[in-house]
Design an enzyme around this catalytic site. Structure first.
Site, PDB file in Angstrom:
ATOM      1  N   PRO A   1       0.815  -1.215   0.000  1.00  0.00           N
ATOM      2  CA  PRO A   1       0.000   0.000   0.000  1.00  0.00           C
ATOM      3  C   PRO A   1       0.856   1.276   0.000  1.00  0.00           C
ATOM      4  O   PRO A   1       0.500   2.253  -0.653  1.00  0.00           O
ATOM      5  CB  PRO A   1      -0.820  -0.125   1.286  1.00  0.00           C
ATOM      6  CG  PRO A   1      -0.918  -1.607   1.523  1.00  0.00           C
ATOM      7  CD  PRO A   1       0.364  -2.194   1.011  1.00  0.00           C
TER       8      PRO A   1
ATOM      9  N   PHE B   1      -2.503  -5.006  -5.061  1.00  0.00           N
ATOM     10  CA  PHE B   1      -2.517  -5.017  -6.537  1.00  0.00           C
ATOM     11  C   PHE B   1      -1.841  -6.265  -7.102  1.00  0.00           C
ATOM     12  O   PHE B   1      -1.197  -6.202  -8.153  1.00  0.00           O
ATOM     13  CB  PHE B   1      -1.803  -3.781  -7.122  1.00  0.00           C
ATOM     14  CG  PHE B   1      -2.311  -2.450  -6.665  1.00  0.00           C
ATOM     15  CD1 PHE B   1      -3.630  -2.263  -6.299  1.00  0.00           C
ATOM     16  CD2 PHE B   1      -1.456  -1.351  -6.623  1.00  0.00           C
ATOM     17  CE1 PHE B   1      -4.093  -1.022  -5.904  1.00  0.00           C
ATOM     18  CE2 PHE B   1      -1.908  -0.105  -6.230  1.00  0.00           C
ATOM     19  CZ  PHE B   1      -3.226   0.057  -5.857  1.00  0.00           C
TER      20      PHE B   1
ATOM     21  N   GLU C   1      10.284  -8.950 -18.425  1.00  0.00           N
ATOM     22  CA  GLU C   1       8.939  -8.593 -17.953  1.00  0.00           C
ATOM     23  C   GLU C   1       8.410  -7.379 -18.702  1.00  0.00           C
ATOM     24  O   GLU C   1       7.239  -7.300 -19.051  1.00  0.00           O
ATOM     25  CB  GLU C   1       8.971  -8.321 -16.447  1.00  0.00           C
ATOM     26  CG  GLU C   1       9.200  -9.588 -15.633  1.00  0.00           C
ATOM     27  CD  GLU C   1       9.498  -9.327 -14.155  1.00  0.00           C
ATOM     28  OE1 GLU C   1      10.034 -10.221 -13.513  1.00  0.00           O
ATOM     29  OE2 GLU C   1       9.210  -8.214 -13.668  1.00  0.00           O
TER      30      GLU C   1
END
Ligand SMILES: Cc1cc2nc3c(=O)[nH]c(=O)nc-3n(C[C@H](O)[C@H](O)[C@H](O)COP(=O)(O)OP(=O)(O)OC[C@H]3O[C@@H](n4cnc5c(N)ncnc54)[C@H](O)[C@@H]3O)c2cc1C
Length: 379
Positions: free
Chosen positions: A130, A158, A244
């Site tokens: 967070p 997330f 990625e």
């Protein structure tokens, strides 16, 4: 495409057909239900494992097909237009798998990889908290050594595959007073006492993609579950980032191509002022601009893929690909939605979903502002 793609063989094309048929059969019919529940079903991973589309690059020694990364790119490209179930597949097959392959001990590889290839176990990667996203070294989750265990405390948010996952690779501070040099990566089975998941987070797009929160309260993780060496986690993350980021660029170009092709069909069919919308000069010029941008993106990404195959893709170039292609995707879906008129704003039209889904691409995998920072450092 104006420029023929040169990377793929007939074997790759056959695999592409398999992936496309799998997604049409297993993902597309479930999309609306998954969107309503905010996550896909775990069972689709079993089906994906049975179809042979998970973890393409895992060697045969660990139950995988041992294929080249172009097979990975194919999965990304085929899944990208489908309200991005691709993020779930890619997180599992390309990101978590690679951490395991590159840094896992032999017993960890033997335990996790065959189950990941089969789709029995779904993996997640939990870095973001967070209060710490872009600034990963500021994470507060701690893993303090107690004999043969780490005691894990903290929370993550997330996290892709966050509510469906069976285990997560968790970035935690094993040296809380240090910054980047205090981060380690632990494989945490989510059935351990003290490990909990939140419900799927409600999002504006990527609605069938599972995004969740993980909570850890005094979770005792055996020290054997560490990836590589203690306090080297940040360096490992940096090592994995070029591939990625290229994955995001690959899916961005594929999603833009799909949006362009839906739009071409739509404007040829739709009539206004006695003619097809496709015949207005504005439409033709807009499509010409989009086709040019997509071709530029496709050519750059294929070149990056070629570099990646040779182990030559550097972090700066991968950042450029992620940044430019995700921005291009945003421009393309916006213009394509406009050419659909009011229908483009209706949820049942794929372009409407593509528009909202595209927005996250500029945020995750490192925001595009961070990409520019990284590119600028190399000037
Ligand atoms: C759909 C989705 C899936 C995700 N999946 C995962 C996952 O699986 N695992 C995981 O760990 N995380 C995941 N994330 C998290 C994602 O990686 C972070 O949201 C992202 O890194 C940004 O962090 P933040 O949200 O904390 O934003 P912040 O870091 O708070 O950034 C806020 C704003 O400040 C800007 N900013 C920050 N630092 C700088 C700087 N140095 N210079 C200029 N601008 C700056 C940012 O660009 C942004 O515009 C996911 C996010 C989404 C939306």
């Amino acid at each position: 495409m104006t420029i023929k793609r040169e990377l793929f063989s007939e074997d790759h094309d056959r695999f592409r057909d398999t992936v496309r048929r799998f997604l049409q059969r297993e993902a597309e019919p479930n999309r609306e239900r998954w969107e309503a529940q905010g996550a896909f079903d775990h069972a689709v991973f079993d089906a994906a494992g049975a179809a042979g589309i998970l973890c393409p690059t895992v060697p045969e020694a660990y139950g995988g097909p041992g294929a080249d990364p172009l097979y990975s790119a194919i999965v990304l490209e085929e899944a990208a237009p489908l309200s991005n179930f691709g993020l779930a597949l890619t997180m599992h097959s390309e990101i978590v798998t690679n951490y395991m392959l590159h840094f896992g001990s032999e017993p960890l590889k033997q335990r996790y990889l065959p189950r990941m290839v089969a789709g029995d176990w779904v993996g997640a990667l939990a870095m973001t908290e967070p209060a710490a996203g872009s600034d990963v070294k500021a994470i507060r989750t701690s893993a303090l050594r107690d004999g043969e265990h780490y005691v894990l405390n903290g929370s993550k948010t997330f996290i892709s595959n966050g509510t469906v996952c069976d285990f997560a690779i968790v970035a935690a501070k094993t040296e809380p007073t240090a910054a980047a040099k205090g981060v380690s990566l632990l494989i945490v089975d989510m059935n351990l006492p003290g490990a909990n998941k939140g419900p799927p987070l409600k999002k504006i797009g990527l609605k069938s993609q599972d995004t969740g929160e993980l909570f850890f309260a005094d979770v005792r993780v055996p020290t054997t579950q560490i990836l590589g060496e203690e306090n080297r986690g940040f360096a490992y993350m940096m090592q994995e980032l070029p591939w990625e980021r290229l994955q995001i660029a690959i899916s961005a170009v594929a999603a833009a191509e799909a949006a362009y092709s839906w739009t071409l069909t739509y404007v040829r069919d739709r009539r206004a002022f006695g003619q097809a919308v496709a015949e207005f000069q504005n439409t033709r010029f807009t499509l010409a601009e989009l086709k040019t941008e997509i071709t530029l993106g496709r050519t750059f990404v294929d070149r990056c893929l070629g570099l990646m195959l040779r182990g030559e893709l550097d972090a700066t170039t991968a950042s450029m690909a992620k940044y430019w292609c995700s921005e291009m995707q945003g421009r393309v879906v916006d213009a394509c939605l406009q050419l659909h008129g009011g229908y483009g704003f209706m949820a049942e039209y794929p372009i409407a979903r593509a528009y909202v889904d595209a927005r996250a691409q500029r945020i995750y995998g490192g925001t595009n502002e961070i990409m520019k920072e990284l590119i600028a450092r190399d000037l």
